[in-house]
Design a protein around this motif. Structure first.
Motif, short mmCIF file in Angstrom:
data_model
loop_
_atom_site.label_atom_id
_atom_site.label_comp_id
_atom_site.label_asym_id
_atom_site.label_seq_id
_atom_site.Cartn_x
_atom_site.Cartn_y
_atom_site.Cartn_z
N HIS A 149 48.53 -24.16 -54.45
CA HIS A 149 49.04 -22.86 -53.86
C HIS A 149 50.68 -23.05 -53.64
CE1 HIS A 149 50.50 -19.98 -50.24
NE2 HIS A 149 49.97 -19.41 -50.94
N PRO A 150 51.81 -22.57 -54.04
CA PRO A 150 52.86 -22.86 -54.07
C PRO A 150 53.55 -23.22 -53.01
CG PRO A 150 52.87 -20.81 -54.87
CD PRO A 150 51.41 -21.32 -54.97
N ALA A 151 53.15 -22.34 -51.72
CA ALA A 151 53.60 -23.39 -50.76
C ALA A 151 52.73 -25.07 -50.46
CB ALA A 151 52.73 -22.43 -49.37
N ILE A 152 51.98 -24.96 -50.59
CA ILE A 152 51.00 -25.92 -50.22
C ILE A 152 51.58 -26.81 -51.00
CG2 ILE A 152 48.54 -27.06 -49.92
CD1 ILE A 152 47.84 -24.75 -49.65
N ALA A 153 51.87 -27.37 -52.44
CA ALA A 153 52.80 -27.90 -53.67
C ALA A 153 54.03 -28.26 -52.85
CB ALA A 153 52.32 -27.08 -54.90
N ALA A 154 54.45 -27.39 -52.56
CA ALA A 154 55.97 -27.49 -52.03
C ALA A 154 56.03 -28.82 -50.64
CB ALA A 154 56.79 -26.13 -51.38
N SER A 155 55.03 -28.15 -49.65
CA SER A 155 54.86 -29.07 -48.47
C SER A 155 54.91 -30.22 -48.63
CB SER A 155 53.62 -28.47 -47.39
OG SER A 155 52.39 -28.41 -47.76
N TYR A 156 53.71 -30.76 -49.67
CA TYR A 156 54.13 -31.74 -50.11
C TYR A 156 54.72 -32.68 -50.63
CZ TYR A 156 48.35 -32.41 -49.66
OH TYR A 156 47.64 -32.04 -49.33
N GLY A 157 55.81 -31.76 -51.35
CA GLY A 157 56.91 -32.56 -51.62
C GLY A 157 58.47 -33.14 -50.63
N GLU A 158 57.90 -32.06 -49.39
CA GLU A 158 58.85 -31.76 -48.53
C GLU A 158 58.36 -32.95 -47.39
OE1 GLU A 158 61.47 -28.28 -47.00
OE2 GLU A 158 59.38 -27.19 -48.72
N HIS A 159 57.36 -33.11 -47.05
CA HIS A 159 56.37 -33.05 -45.64
C HIS A 159 55.46 -34.45 -45.84
CE1 HIS A 159 58.41 -30.29 -43.21
NE2 HIS A 159 57.87 -29.43 -43.87
N VAL A 160 54.76 -34.91 -47.12
CA VAL A 160 54.17 -35.63 -47.26
C VAL A 160 54.62 -36.74 -47.59
CG1 VAL A 160 51.78 -36.18 -48.22
CG2 VAL A 160 51.92 -34.59 -47.02
N HIS A 161 54.75 -37.94 -47.47
CA HIS A 161 55.66 -38.55 -48.32
C HIS A 161 54.81 -40.49 -48.79
CE1 HIS A 161 58.95 -37.07 -47.82
NE2 HIS A 161 58.77 -36.89 -46.02
N THR A 162 53.23 -40.84 -48.00
CA THR A 162 52.54 -41.21 -48.71
C THR A 162 51.13 -40.93 -49.35
OG1 THR A 162 50.50 -40.23 -46.63
CG2 THR A 162 52.38 -42.07 -46.10
N GLY A 163 51.72 -40.34 -49.85
CA GLY A 163 50.46 -39.20 -51.43
C GLY A 163 49.92 -38.41 -51.16
N VAL A 164 48.92 -37.65 -51.71
CA VAL A 164 47.61 -36.59 -51.60
C VAL A 164 46.81 -37.46 -50.93
CG1 VAL A 164 46.25 -35.02 -52.62
CG2 VAL A 164 48.36 -35.15 -54.28
N TRP A 165 45.46 -38.44 -51.56
CA TRP A 165 45.08 -38.99 -50.99
C TRP A 165 45.82 -39.73 -49.17
CZ3 TRP A 165 40.65 -36.19 -51.86
CH2 TRP A 165 40.09 -35.58 -52.99
N ALA A 166 46.46 -40.50 -49.39
CA ALA A 166 46.54 -40.75 -48.06
C ALA A 166 46.25 -39.82 -47.07
CB ALA A 166 47.78 -42.01 -47.95
N HIS A 167 46.84 -38.72 -47.08
CA HIS A 167 47.08 -37.47 -46.17
C HIS A 167 46.38 -36.72 -46.17
CE1 HIS A 167 49.05 -34.13 -44.56
NE2 HIS A 167 48.50 -33.72 -45.92
N LYS A 168 45.24 -36.74 -47.12
CA LYS A 168 43.65 -36.41 -47.01
C LYS A 168 42.98 -37.23 -46.49
CE LYS A 168 44.28 -32.08 -48.28
NZ LYS A 168 44.56 -30.75 -47.33
N GLN A 169 43.34 -38.52 -46.42
CA GLN A 169 41.97 -39.61 -45.91
C GLN A 169 41.70 -39.38 -44.22
OE1 GLN A 169 43.20 -43.05 -45.46
NE2 GLN A 169 40.69 -43.93 -45.84
N ARG A 170 43.53 -38.08 -43.49
CA ARG A 170 44.08 -38.87 -42.42
C ARG A 170 43.44 -37.67 -41.82
NH1 ARG A 170 48.61 -39.88 -43.15
NH2 ARG A 170 49.84 -37.61 -43.39
N THR A 171 43.77 -36.54 -42.73
CA THR A 171 43.87 -34.57 -41.83
C THR A 171 42.56 -34.68 -42.43
OG1 THR A 171 44.41 -34.07 -44.38
CG2 THR A 171 46.16 -34.31 -42.58
N VAL A 172 41.48 -35.03 -43.02
CA VAL A 172 40.18 -34.17 -43.69
C VAL A 172 39.69 -35.02 -42.09
CG1 VAL A 172 38.24 -34.39 -44.73
CG2 VAL A 172 40.47 -33.82 -45.78
N ASP A 173 39.26 -36.45 -41.97
CA ASP A 173 38.14 -36.85 -41.17
C ASP A 173 38.64 -36.15 -39.68
OD1 ASP A 173 36.89 -39.63 -40.10
OD2 ASP A 173 39.27 -39.95 -39.25
N ARG A 174 40.40 -36.49 -39.29
CA ARG A 174 40.44 -35.69 -38.40
C ARG A 174 39.58 -34.24 -38.28
NH1 ARG A 174 45.27 -34.34 -38.23
NH2 ARG A 174 46.45 -36.90 -37.83
N MET A 175 40.00 -33.07 -39.09
CA MET A 175 39.58 -32.24 -39.49
C MET A 175 38.56 -32.35 -39.50
SD MET A 175 38.78 -29.99 -42.38
CE MET A 175 37.59 -30.45 -43.88
#
Length: 252
Positions: free
Chosen positions: A35-61
């Motif tokens: 999804h273009p918006a989600i892909a762009a958000s990684y470049g602008e707001h996620v600086h730890t890599g895809v899986w470090a981000h998902k490890q944190r957010t999916v656990d919370r979810m």
């Protein structure tokens, strides 16, 4: 024996925290980065890599979905309010836009169903609908507009197919993120073999990323998924025959 609601109660609470959902999570993540918006958000707001981000957010979810917390809406807004910007085409996005927020939720719902069908047993139509209605309640708890929320599983599958066809695109950002999404590190999800991550990819991701079957993956995944199902069955009563294996893929 079917996984009927009266036999097992909450299917969401049973399967969402389950290892089998994590094994299938690369399916959701790859669809999201297309999804273009989600892909762009990684470049602008996620600086730890895809899986470090998902490890944190999916656990919370998972904790929010399964804990029975009365009002997760505040947590959701605090975590997403700042996520906004422009995509590759200059279009504005905001993570709390109902259509965008719901799409991310939808990828987890569709992945959860795939995980059960692949690593546990095929859900009956009744159990599939029961699980979907639980997922609707889960979404409503976030306090985001339910405008995009389909009312039934058949309506959801129609929505999901249409959305993937019209809204997903392979942007430069998606291409850069694809290798990460297909190769989760052990510390993020536990051990997920590369062939297993490739095997569960959605056909739309296969098409957009130009994925091709890798020699040997088919047999490896058949053995792996059978082992996962057997390990799960060891702790409960016998169930229906397992689902057929999805295609095994690699990035071209």
């Amino acid at each position: 024996m079917s996984s009927a609601p009266d036999d097992h109660g909450s299917l969401l609470r049973r399967y969402l925290p389950d290892r089998r959902f994590l094994l299938t999570l690369p399916r959701a993540v790859t669809l999201q980065i297309l999804h273009p918006a989600i892909a762009a958000s990684y470049g602008e707001h996620v600086h730890t890599g895809v899986w470090a981000h998902k490890q944190r957010t999916v656990d919370r979810m998972i904790k929010l979905a399964c804990s029975g917390r009365p009002d997760p809406a505040r947590v959701i807004r605090l975590g997403h309010e700042h996520v906004k910007g422009r995509d590759h085409a200059g279009n504005r996005y905001h993570a709390l836009t109902p259509e965008l927020f719901h799409f991310q939720h939808a990828t987890y719902v569709e992945t959860l169903v795939t995980a059960i069908d692949t690593y546990a047993r095929p859900l009956t139509p009744e159990s599939r609908e029961h699980l979907y209605q639980e997922c609707c309640d889960w979404y409503r708890s976030y306090g985001i507009s339910t405008r995009p929320l389909p009312g039934s599983w058949p309506e959801f599958t129609e929505y999901f197919t249409d959305f993937l066809t019209t809204e997903l695109h392979r942007t430069e950002a998606a291409t850069e993120l694809a290798e990460q999404s297909l190769n989760p590190p052990w510390w993020a999800l536990g051990f997920v073999p590369g062939f297993a991550a490739r095997a569960v990819q959605h056909e739309r991701a296969v098409e957009l990323l130009g994925l091709a079957e890798q020699r040997g993956d088919r047999l490896k995944f058949a053995a792996f998924s059978a082992s996962v199902r057997a390990g799960s069955r060891a702790h409960r009563r016998p169930t229906a025959a397992p689902a057929a294996s999805p295609r095994r893929l690699q990035s071209s």
